[in-house]
Design an enzyme around this catalytic site. Structure first.
Site, short mmCIF file in Angstrom:
data_model
loop_
_atom_site.label_atom_id
_atom_site.label_comp_id
_atom_site.label_asym_id
_atom_site.label_seq_id
_atom_site.Cartn_x
_atom_site.Cartn_y
_atom_site.Cartn_z
N ASN A 1 -4.15 2.25 -4.65
CA ASN A 1 -4.60 3.00 -3.48
C ASN A 1 -4.31 4.47 -3.75
OD1 ASN A 1 -5.05 4.17 -1.02
ND2 ASN A 1 -3.42 3.08 0.08
N LYS B 1 -5.05 7.02 -2.05
CA LYS B 1 -4.83 7.84 -0.84
C LYS B 1 -5.62 9.15 -0.94
CE LYS B 1 -0.54 5.37 -0.11
NZ LYS B 1 0.83 5.35 0.36
N HIS C 1 -3.97 0.02 6.94
CA HIS C 1 -2.85 0.63 6.22
C HIS C 1 -1.90 1.29 7.22
CE1 HIS C 1 -0.52 3.14 3.54
NE2 HIS C 1 -0.91 2.33 2.58
N GLU D 1 -0.38 3.99 7.18
CA GLU D 1 -0.66 5.41 7.44
C GLU D 1 -1.78 5.55 8.47
OE1 GLU D 1 -1.10 6.46 3.31
OE2 GLU D 1 1.03 6.02 3.06
N GLU E 1 3.20 -4.55 3.29
CA GLU E 1 3.76 -3.26 2.91
C GLU E 1 4.79 -2.83 3.95
OE1 GLU E 1 0.91 -0.92 0.24
OE2 GLU E 1 0.20 -0.57 2.26
N GLY F 1 6.23 5.03 -0.32
CA GLY F 1 6.42 6.41 -0.73
C GLY F 1 7.87 6.89 -0.65
N SER G 1 6.41 1.37 -3.00
CA SER G 1 7.18 1.82 -4.15
C SER G 1 7.17 0.83 -5.32
CB SER G 1 8.62 2.17 -3.75
OG SER G 1 8.62 3.21 -2.78
P1 13P Z 1 3.66 3.81 -2.70
O1 13P Z 1 3.41 2.87 -3.86
O2 13P Z 1 3.43 5.24 -3.05
O3 13P Z 1 4.99 3.54 -2.05
O4 13P Z 1 2.55 3.47 -1.60
C1 13P Z 1 2.34 2.15 -1.25
C2 13P Z 1 1.12 2.07 -0.43
O5 13P Z 1 1.07 2.54 0.70
C3 13P Z 1 -0.08 1.43 -1.03
O6 13P Z 1 -1.06 1.22 -0.09
#
Ligand code: 13P
Length: 253
Positions: free
Chosen positions: A10, A12, A96, A98, A168, A174, A214
């Protein structure tokens, strides 16, 4: 039959078209195309068409990061599922954390987006996960189960099979903090049990449940060795070919 592992990057809000296509080239060159693992990348909307063209003839598949539930109309700024299919999108991330936290995504909008993707022949990747405060309050399984039920409501068992669930934990995204393999496996097993209740054993056995939060080359193989961890949704570490390829390799062990 063993479930095929599924690793999705992903990206982003990262990478211009030139940067995205350069990364795809590096990934395609480094991928063995092993049938045991399915690999996809989810660039931004602006890079989808170019990445769609770049993955053609490679083992990589194209994913989108979001979608609107209507097919077309006066929805300024939105992109529909048939438009995604038009540029070669095979998988669509929805729900997601976010989007839930920053853009008002709810279980109901997730459900509508899942329906729109499926109607366009795109396989949904439905993200679920608890906040740190919810985990600390012992509410993880309750929150995740509400999100799974809400996002997948009304799907028949044969349709449910096409869905991927991505667990997740929000506190692991992150942050560099990863769920332990035991924490991940516990939630994945409970999601699988819930899928069995919703769609019966064949559907529950078919659905891939990815872990995200992560994921790095150093922890991927161990997470992916768990019986109910069928893949990974990778953020930061998917932006570098070397790291993402190492994670894919971790799925082959
Ligand atoms: P990270 O791998 O940067 O922690 O992000 C995970 C994520 O949100 C994947 O959709």
């Amino acid at each position: 039959m063993a479930r095929q592992k599924f690793i999705c990057g992903n990206w982003k809000m990262h990478k211009t078209v030139a940067e995205a296509t350069a990364l795809v080239k590096e990934l395609a060159d480094g991928l063995a195309g092993d049938a045991r693992v399915q690999v996809a990348v989810a660039p931004t909307f602006t890079a989808l068409a170019a990445v769609g063209a770049a993955v053609r003839g490679t083992p990589l598949e194209l994913a989108a990061q979001d979608v609107h539930w209507e097919v077309q109309g006066a929805f300024t700024g939105e992109v529909s599922a048939p438009m995604l299919a038009d540029v070669g999108v095979r998988h669509g991330i929805v729900g997601h954390s976010e989007r839930r936290q920053l853009f008002g995504e709810t279980d109901e909008t997730v459900r509508r987006k899942v329906g729109a993707l499926l109607a366009a022949g795109i396989r949904p990747i439905v993200c679920v996960g608890e906040l740190l405060a919810e985990r600390e309050a012992g509410r993880t399984l309750e929150v995740v189960s509400r999100q799974v039920r809400g996002g997948l409501a009304g799907l028949s068992p044969d349709v449910l099979m096409a869905v991927t669930v991505a667990y997740e934990p929000v506190w692991a995204i992150g942050t560099g903090k990863t769920a332990t393999t035991a924490q991940a496996q516990e939630v994945h097993a409970s999601i699988r049990a819930l899928l069995r209740e919703l769609g019966g054993a064949p559907a529950a056995d078919a659905v891939r449940i990815q872990y995200g939060g992560s994921v790095k080359p150093e922890n991927a193989a161990e997470l992916l060795s768990q019986p109910d961890v069928d893949g990974a949704l990778v953020g930061g570490a998917s932006l570098k070919a070397k790291d993402f390829l190492a994670i894919v390799k971790g799925a082959l062990r």
